[in-house]
Design a protein around this motif. Sequence first.
Motif, PDB file in Angstrom:
ATOM      1  N   ASN A  12       5.656  64.429 -30.865  1.00 53.46           N
ATOM      2  CA  ASN A  12       4.697  65.307 -31.529  1.00 53.46           C
ATOM      3  C   ASN A  12       5.296  66.591 -32.066  1.00 53.46           C
ATOM      4  O   ASN A  12       4.885  67.093 -33.098  1.00 53.46           O
ATOM      5  N   GLU A  13       6.250  67.185 -31.327  1.00 56.65           N
ATOM      6  CA  GLU A  13       6.890  68.402 -31.868  1.00 56.65           C
ATOM      7  C   GLU A  13       8.276  68.624 -31.273  1.00 56.65           C
ATOM      8  O   GLU A  13       8.530  68.286 -30.130  1.00 56.65           O
ATOM      9  N   TYR A  14       9.151  69.225 -32.093  1.00 55.70           N
ATOM     10  CA  TYR A  14      10.520  69.530 -31.641  1.00 55.70           C
ATOM     11  C   TYR A  14      10.476  70.550 -30.511  1.00 55.70           C
ATOM     12  O   TYR A  14       9.616  71.439 -30.487  1.00 55.70           O
ATOM     13  N   LEU A  15      11.439  70.423 -29.606  1.00 53.25           N
ATOM     14  CA  LEU A  15      11.481  71.291 -28.435  1.00 53.25           C
ATOM     15  C   LEU A  15      12.903  71.851 -28.306  1.00 53.25           C
ATOM     16  O   LEU A  15      13.757  71.250 -27.657  1.00 53.25           O
ATOM     17  N   PRO A  16      13.152  73.009 -28.936  1.00 52.32           N
ATOM     18  CA  PRO A  16      14.530  73.532 -28.913  1.00 52.32           C
ATOM     19  C   PRO A  16      15.000  73.895 -27.503  1.00 52.32           C
ATOM     20  O   PRO A  16      16.105  73.571 -27.117  1.00 52.32           O
ATOM     21  N   THR A  17      14.159  74.598 -26.741  1.00 47.98           N
ATOM     22  CA  THR A  17      14.499  74.934 -25.356  1.00 47.98           C
ATOM     23  C   THR A  17      13.244  74.728 -24.507  1.00 47.98           C
ATOM     24  O   THR A  17      12.140  74.547 -25.029  1.00 47.98           O
ATOM     25  N   GLY A  18      13.409  74.761 -23.206  1.00 49.91           N
ATOM     26  CA  GLY A  18      12.277  74.630 -22.286  1.00 49.91           C
ATOM     27  C   GLY A  18      12.015  73.184 -21.916  1.00 49.91           C
ATOM     28  O   GLY A  18      12.633  72.262 -22.452  1.00 49.91           O
ATOM     29  N   TYR A  19      11.112  72.979 -20.985  1.00 51.30           N
ATOM     30  CA  TYR A  19      10.793  71.642 -20.500  1.00 51.30           C
ATOM     31  C   TYR A  19       9.773  70.952 -21.402  1.00 51.30           C
ATOM     32  O   TYR A  19       8.898  71.605 -21.956  1.00 51.30           O
ATOM     33  N   PRO A  20       9.872  69.632 -21.514  1.00 52.99           N
ATOM     34  CA  PRO A  20       8.881  68.890 -22.305  1.00 52.99           C
ATOM     35  C   PRO A  20       7.491  68.984 -21.674  1.00 52.99           C
ATOM     36  O   PRO A  20       7.359  68.929 -20.446  1.00 52.99           O
ATOM     37  N   ILE A  21       6.481  69.135 -22.512  1.00 54.42           N
ATOM     38  CA  ILE A  21       5.108  69.277 -22.016  1.00 54.42           C
ATOM     39  C   ILE A  21       4.334  68.003 -22.345  1.00 54.42           C
ATOM     40  O   ILE A  21       4.136  67.667 -23.512  1.00 54.42           O
ATOM     41  N   PRO A  22       3.910  67.272 -21.296  1.00 50.33           N
ATOM     42  CA  PRO A  22       3.138  66.042 -21.539  1.00 50.33           C
ATOM     43  C   PRO A  22       1.884  66.370 -22.343  1.00 50.33           C
ATOM     44  O   PRO A  22       1.196  67.356 -22.058  1.00 50.33           O
ATOM     45  N   GLY A  23       1.588  65.564 -23.364  1.00 45.32           N
ATOM     46  CA  GLY A  23       0.404  65.797 -24.190  1.00 45.32           C
ATOM     47  C   GLY A  23       0.654  66.759 -25.333  1.00 45.32           C
ATOM     48  O   GLY A  23      -0.209  66.939 -26.202  1.00 45.32           O
ATOM     49  N   THR A  25       4.528  67.870 -26.284  1.00 45.78           N
ATOM     50  CA  THR A  25       5.802  67.424 -26.849  1.00 45.78           C
ATOM     51  C   THR A  25       5.696  65.963 -27.279  1.00 45.78           C
ATOM     52  O   THR A  25       6.139  65.581 -28.359  1.00 45.78           O
ATOM     53  N   VAL A  26       5.121  65.165 -26.395  1.00 46.61           N
ATOM     54  CA  VAL A  26       4.794  63.772 -26.755  1.00 46.61           C
ATOM     55  C   VAL A  26       3.323  63.542 -26.433  1.00 46.61           C
ATOM     56  O   VAL A  26       2.781  64.154 -25.510  1.00 46.61           O
ATOM     57  N   VAL A  27       2.697  62.668 -27.196  1.00 53.69           N
ATOM     58  CA  VAL A  27       1.279  62.361 -26.942  1.00 53.69           C
ATOM     59  C   VAL A  27       1.104  60.840 -26.847  1.00 53.69           C
ATOM     60  O   VAL A  27       1.809  60.077 -27.508  1.00 53.69           O
ATOM     61  N   TYR A  28       0.188  60.446 -25.988  1.00 54.02           N
ATOM     62  CA  TYR A  28      -0.113  59.028 -25.861  1.00 54.02           C
ATOM     63  C   TYR A  28      -1.221  58.683 -26.840  1.00 54.02           C
ATOM     64  O   TYR A  28      -2.273  59.334 -26.858  1.00 54.02           O
ATOM     65  N   ASP A  29      -0.984  57.665 -27.640  1.00 51.56           N
ATOM     66  CA  ASP A  29      -1.893  57.341 -28.737  1.00 51.56           C
ATOM     67  C   ASP A  29      -2.382  55.901 -28.597  1.00 51.56           C
ATOM     68  O   ASP A  29      -1.595  54.990 -28.352  1.00 51.56           O
ATOM     69  N   THR A  30      -3.694  55.706 -28.772  1.00 52.45           N
ATOM     70  CA  THR A  30      -4.256  54.352 -28.641  1.00 52.45           C
ATOM     71  C   THR A  30      -4.956  53.922 -29.927  1.00 52.45           C
ATOM     72  O   THR A  30      -5.820  53.041 -29.915  1.00 52.45           O
ATOM     73  N   SER A  31      -4.575  54.545 -31.038  1.00 48.41           N
ATOM     74  CA  SER A  31      -5.304  54.280 -32.283  1.00 48.41           C
ATOM     75  C   SER A  31      -4.911  52.950 -32.936  1.00 48.41           C
ATOM     76  O   SER A  31      -5.613  52.465 -33.815  1.00 48.41           O
ATOM     77  N   GLU A  32      -3.792  52.361 -32.540  1.00 48.94           N
ATOM     78  CA  GLU A  32      -3.354  51.129 -33.196  1.00 48.94           C
ATOM     79  C   GLU A  32      -3.735  49.892 -32.393  1.00 48.94           C
ATOM     80  O   GLU A  32      -3.780  49.920 -31.158  1.00 48.94           O
ATOM     81  N   THR A  33      -3.953  48.843 -33.117  1.00 50.60           N
ATOM     82  CA  THR A  33      -4.180  47.547 -32.470  1.00 50.60           C
ATOM     83  C   THR A  33      -3.170  46.548 -33.022  1.00 50.60           C
ATOM     84  O   THR A  33      -2.540  46.801 -34.039  1.00 50.60           O
ATOM     85  N   SER A  53      12.452  52.866 -19.357  1.00 48.69           N
ATOM     86  CA  SER A  53      13.238  53.810 -18.585  1.00 48.69           C
ATOM     87  C   SER A  53      13.040  55.225 -19.112  1.00 48.69           C
ATOM     88  O   SER A  53      12.872  55.430 -20.315  1.00 48.69           O
ATOM     89  N   ILE A  54      13.029  56.177 -18.175  1.00 51.23           N
ATOM     90  CA  ILE A  54      13.077  57.591 -18.571  1.00 51.23           C
ATOM     91  C   ILE A  54      14.409  58.131 -18.064  1.00 51.23           C
ATOM     92  O   ILE A  54      14.727  57.994 -16.878  1.00 51.23           O
ATOM     93  N   ASP A  55      15.183  58.734 -18.956  1.00 49.41           N
ATOM     94  CA  ASP A  55      16.506  59.244 -18.562  1.00 49.41           C
ATOM     95  C   ASP A  55      16.702  60.678 -19.040  1.00 49.41           C
ATOM     96  O   ASP A  55      16.169  61.072 -20.077  1.00 49.41           O
ATOM     97  N   ASP A 322       0.950  55.718 -20.544  1.00 53.04           N
ATOM     98  CA  ASP A 322       0.447  57.079 -20.741  1.00 53.04           C
ATOM     99  C   ASP A 322       1.128  58.092 -19.815  1.00 53.04           C
ATOM    100  O   ASP A 322       0.972  59.288 -19.990  1.00 53.04           O
ATOM    101  N   LYS A 323       1.908  57.615 -18.840  1.00 52.48           N
ATOM    102  CA  LYS A 323       2.602  58.531 -17.928  1.00 52.48           C
ATOM    103  C   LYS A 323       4.012  58.906 -18.427  1.00 52.48           C
ATOM    104  O   LYS A 323       4.749  59.611 -17.734  1.00 52.48           O
ATOM    105  N   ALA A 324       4.378  58.439 -19.606  1.00 49.11           N
ATOM    106  CA  ALA A 324       5.749  58.674 -20.094  1.00 49.11           C
ATOM    107  C   ALA A 324       6.056  60.168 -20.225  1.00 49.11           C
ATOM    108  O   ALA A 324       7.151  60.623 -19.876  1.00 49.11           O
ATOM    109  N   GLY A 325       5.088  60.923 -20.719  1.00 53.45           N
ATOM    110  CA  GLY A 325       5.305  62.365 -20.874  1.00 53.45           C
ATOM    111  C   GLY A 325       5.593  63.027 -19.529  1.00 53.45           C
ATOM    112  O   GLY A 325       6.481  63.888 -19.412  1.00 53.45           O
TER     113      GLY A 325
END
Lengths: 347, 347
Positions: A12-23, A25-33, A53-55, A322-325
Motif C-alpha cells: 500500500n505504501e513505501y516505508l523508508p524507515t520504521g516498522y511495517p504497520i499492518p493495514g 503498509t500492506v492491506v488485506y484485500d478481498t475484492s477479487e474473485t 513465508s515471512i522473512d 490476512d495475518k501477513a501484515g
Amino acid sequence: MAPVTNGRVLFNEYLPTGYPIPGKTVVYDTSETIDLENVALNGGFLVKVLVLSIDPYQRNRLKAPSDQRSYGSFELGKPIQNFGVGVVLRSENSAVKAGDHVYGQYDFQQYVIVPELPSRIWRVLENKEQIPWSAYVGVAGMPGQTAYYGWKEYASPQKGEVAFVTTGAGPVGATVIQLAKADGLKVIASAGSDDKVEYMKSIGADVAFNYKTTKTSDVLAKEGPIHVFWDNVGGESFEAAIEHAATGARLLECGMITVYNTNETYTVKNLFQIIGKELHVHGVMVAGPLHEKYVDEFYETIPEKIARGELKYKEHVLHGLDKAGQGLLDVQTGKNFGKCVIVVAEE
Amino acid sequence: MAPVTNGRVLFNEYLPTGYPIPGKTVVYDTSETIDLENVALNGGFLVKVLVLSIDPYQRNRLKAPSDQRSYGSFELGKPIQNFGVGVVLRSENSAVKAGDHVYGQYDFQQYVIVPELPSRIWRVLENKEQIPWSAYVGVAGMPGQTAYYGWKEYASPQKGEVAFVTTGAGPVGATVIQLAKADGLKVIASAGSDDKVEYMKSIGADVAFNYKTTKTSDVLAKEGPIHVFWDNVGGESFEAAIEHAATGARLLECGMITVYNTNETYTVKNLFQIIGKELHVHGVMVAGPLHEKYVDEFYETIPEKIARGELKYKEHVLHGLDKAGQGLLDVQTGKNFGKCVIVVAEE
C-alpha cells in the motif's frame, strides 16, 4: 462451481524507515474473485497456496526503488511476494501436474496462476520424507538454504573452533547452530529473550545468551576468540565480532536487521582490524551461484535429516492470509519465536 | 680499527593520534659505538645496514600497547624496526657468510648483530638479476609481496573486469596496477597529486585521478562498477567502493591510512550492501600463511620482471639514517612520491 474470493495482501505504501504497520503498509484485500474451474491458464498452472513465508529481508522490499540496494521494491497496489508452497489444482504445463506440491516465490494470494516454473528457485517437492509442507519454507526452504549454502561455502569449519551465531532462535541461525555443532565447533549463540536462549541450548548451543540483558562483547571476551561469525544483526554486533575474532576468522554477513528499519548510522569503529587479523567477510545470498552449486545436495540431505529428527526447527505460525501484515511486523520486532509461517489454507 | 659510531633511531614517545614528529616521536641517537672487528657475535652475524624501508603500517607501531590491534608497539627507548637490506661484515652463522646481502626486519641502526635468521621473512638475496638493493625493500620486498600475495590469493581477476586501486602511486598500489593490467583488467587508480596521477597513467592505469580534486564516487559511478578493489585508504574510500561494487566483487583491505592518525570515526553507511551484492572482503597481511605459500614464487618471478623493465617502480629516497623521522612523517602525509627508502650507507 461459482467463483470464490481470492484474498490478496497488497503493498500500500513505501516505508523508508520504521516498522511495517499492518493495514497501512500492506492491506488485506478481498475484492477479487477467481473461477477455479474455468480461469484461463494460457499454458501455466493454477496453485492453491497452502503456506507462505515471512522473512526479515522482506523489509527491504517495502522501501522505494530509490532506497533500494539489492532486493527490488514490491510494486505498489500489487501483492507482496515471498516463498511458499502450494498444491496444483490444474495445469497446462507439462512439468507440473494437478496434485503436485510446488515450492516457489508466490504473490501473496490464496490462488495464483503461474505461467511456468520461472527459475531454479522453483521446485516440485516430492517429499518422500513426509515432513510438513511448512518446513519447506523454513529449514527445508530459503532460510535453511541460506544457512546451508553459506556454511558450506564460506565457514571453512575446523573441529574445535568457535562459532558465534546471532538470532540463533530464528530459522537461519538455528540451522547454523546445528550445522556448526555437527562439524565439531563450540557454538556461542544470541537471541532476544530467555525462552529463545533455552531453545538455542536445546538444539546444541554451548553458550547461549540474551543480548538484551547480557553484553555481546562480554560474552565473546570470555568465550572467544571466534573463528566463524554468522551475522543476521549488523552494527554493534558486527563490531563485537571483529573485536573478538581470531586471526583468519570468517565473518558471514547474512542479514543486518539493526539497519533494516533505520538508516545505517552505527559507526563500526574497528574495521581496521579486518586487515591486521586477516579477516574474511562474505555476503551470503541464497539466490545466485550458491544456489546452483548446492541446491540438489540440499534437497537430497536436509529433508531427510529433518525427518530423522537430526535437524530441529521451530515455527511461529499465523493462521490466515490476512495475518501477513502482522507477520511482517513480528519478524522485524523479534516477536516471532521460530520461523514465521502464514498458513493460508489446509489442503 | 677503533670503534665507530652506531647511529640509531630510537622510539621516544607513544603517539595515540596525530602525525609522527621527527625528533620527538623518534629521535636520532649517536651515543653508541661499535667495534666492528671485535664485537662478540655469539653465533650470529654482523650486518652493515644499507637501506631501510619506511612504510605506512609503521604508524600503528607508534601507538601504545593498549591501543594496539595487530602489529605490536615499538619498545620505548629502543630502535624502531622495519625491513631493510644489509651486507654481512662477519658471521658465525653457517647460513650466512661475509659479503652476503641479507633482507630482513632490522633495528634502525647503522650496524646490527643478528643472532640467527629469525624467520622465513629473512632471506639471503642472490640478486642474480642485479637490480638495486633498494628495490628489495620495495617492489621486490614487503610492499611488492603484499601486492603480489593479496592479488594472487584474493583478486580472482577475470579479463575485462574493472579494478580500483587507491594510493596507486605508492609501492603496493603501483604494483597492483601493473598486476591488474597484466591480467587484462581495466584499472582505475587514485592518488593525492597530479604528478602521481601522471605516474599512474605511465605504468598502465586506464583511468587515474587526484582524489583531492575529484570525487572518488563520481569516478566510480562513471567508470565502474568495480570487480576488484585494492584499499590502502579505508573510510570514505571503502564506502565508495562498496557503493560501486559489482555483485560478487572482491575487496582487498590492505591498509586504512585515513584511520592510522585519527581514531576510526567515519561511519561507513552501506555495509549492508556487503550482503546484497555478495561481496568478499579480505584483510591482506604479508606475513603469515600467504608468505609461506607465495614467497618462493615471488622471488623467482618479480626481480626478473623488474630487471626486464616489465615491472616499474619509483622511489622517494632520503639519505642518512637521521632522516628516518622525516620519512615516517612523509608517508603519513603522502609527501612521498614512490616507495620511501632510507639509504643508510653505500656499500
